[in-house]
Write an enzyme that holds these catalytic residues in place. Structure first.
Site, PDB file in Angstrom:
ATOM      1  N   HIS A 173      90.537  51.309  10.411  1.00  0.00           N
ATOM      2  CA  HIS A 173      91.028  50.775   9.134  1.00  0.00           C
ATOM      3  C   HIS A 173      90.654  51.691   7.976  1.00  0.00           C
ATOM      4  O   HIS A 173      89.816  52.579   8.110  1.00  0.00           O
ATOM      5  CB  HIS A 173      90.515  49.348   8.882  1.00  0.00           C
ATOM      6  CG  HIS A 173      89.029  49.213   8.695  1.00  0.00           C
ATOM      7  ND1 HIS A 173      88.171  48.908   9.723  1.00  0.00           N
ATOM      8  CD2 HIS A 173      88.246  49.327   7.599  1.00  0.00           C
ATOM      9  CE1 HIS A 173      86.927  48.842   9.254  1.00  0.00           C
ATOM     10  NE2 HIS A 173      86.943  49.097   7.967  1.00  0.00           N
ATOM     11  N   GLU A 229      91.187  47.135   4.645  1.00  0.00           N
ATOM     12  CA  GLU A 229      90.097  46.301   4.124  1.00  0.00           C
ATOM     13  C   GLU A 229      90.067  46.472   2.609  1.00  0.00           C
ATOM     14  O   GLU A 229      90.244  47.581   2.097  1.00  0.00           O
ATOM     15  CB  GLU A 229      88.773  46.801   4.734  1.00  0.00           C
ATOM     16  CG  GLU A 229      87.529  46.061   4.278  1.00  0.00           C
ATOM     17  CD  GLU A 229      86.254  46.602   4.929  1.00  0.00           C
ATOM     18  OE1 GLU A 229      86.255  47.735   5.462  1.00  0.00           O
ATOM     19  OE2 GLU A 229      85.244  45.883   4.906  1.00  0.00           O
TER      20      GLU A 229
END
Ligand code: CO
Length: 133
Positions: free
Chosen positions: A79, A129
């Site tokens: 991520h 995120e």
């Protein structure tokens, strides 16, 4: 809304080897491992002048990283983390635009700050995120 790139997270099968590579070969500052039981991961931050790399390794039976590593045995990009000033406002704006926030209630992340994750489908196929800066 979006601020700095806080980190790029890479799932690794061999955490010690990854730490050694960044510290001993690349000459980076590598922080000590940190267990985050709530997320099922052990994280290691590699400090770079303009951002950080987060090395991710499974912790416990139900780690979300374990199936990822099963699909990607050599490890891989897991991520990206962007900073936002106000995570509740960011979640509200994104949801209003139809972007799926995986668990809209922020959890406390590796830096002791609230984080949420956005579904990859709306983000170019990459898990994103958000961390309140
Ligand atoms: Co992260």
């Amino acid at each position: 809304m979006i601020g700095r790139l806080n980190h790029v997270a890479i799932a690794v099968a061999d955490l010690q080897q990854a730490m050694d590579t960044y510290r001993n070969i690349l000459g980076a500052q590598v922080d000590p491992p940190q267990d985050l039981p709530e997320f099922g991961v052990t994280v290691v931050f590699v400090r770079l002048p303009n951002s950080n790399v987060e090395l991710l390794h499974p912790l416990g039976e139900a780690s979300p990283i374990a199936p990822f590593l099963a699909r990607n045995p050599a490890g891989g990009l897991h991520h990206l983390c962007y900073e936002v000033e106000d995570i509740a406002a960011a979640v509200a704006t994104l949801q209003a635009q139809g972007i799926k926030v995986l668990d809209p209630t922020p959890k406390i992340g590796a830096h002791g700050k609230p984080v949420v994750f956005l579904h990859p489908k709306a983000m170019g196929g990459v898990l994103v995120e958000l961390e309140q800066a």
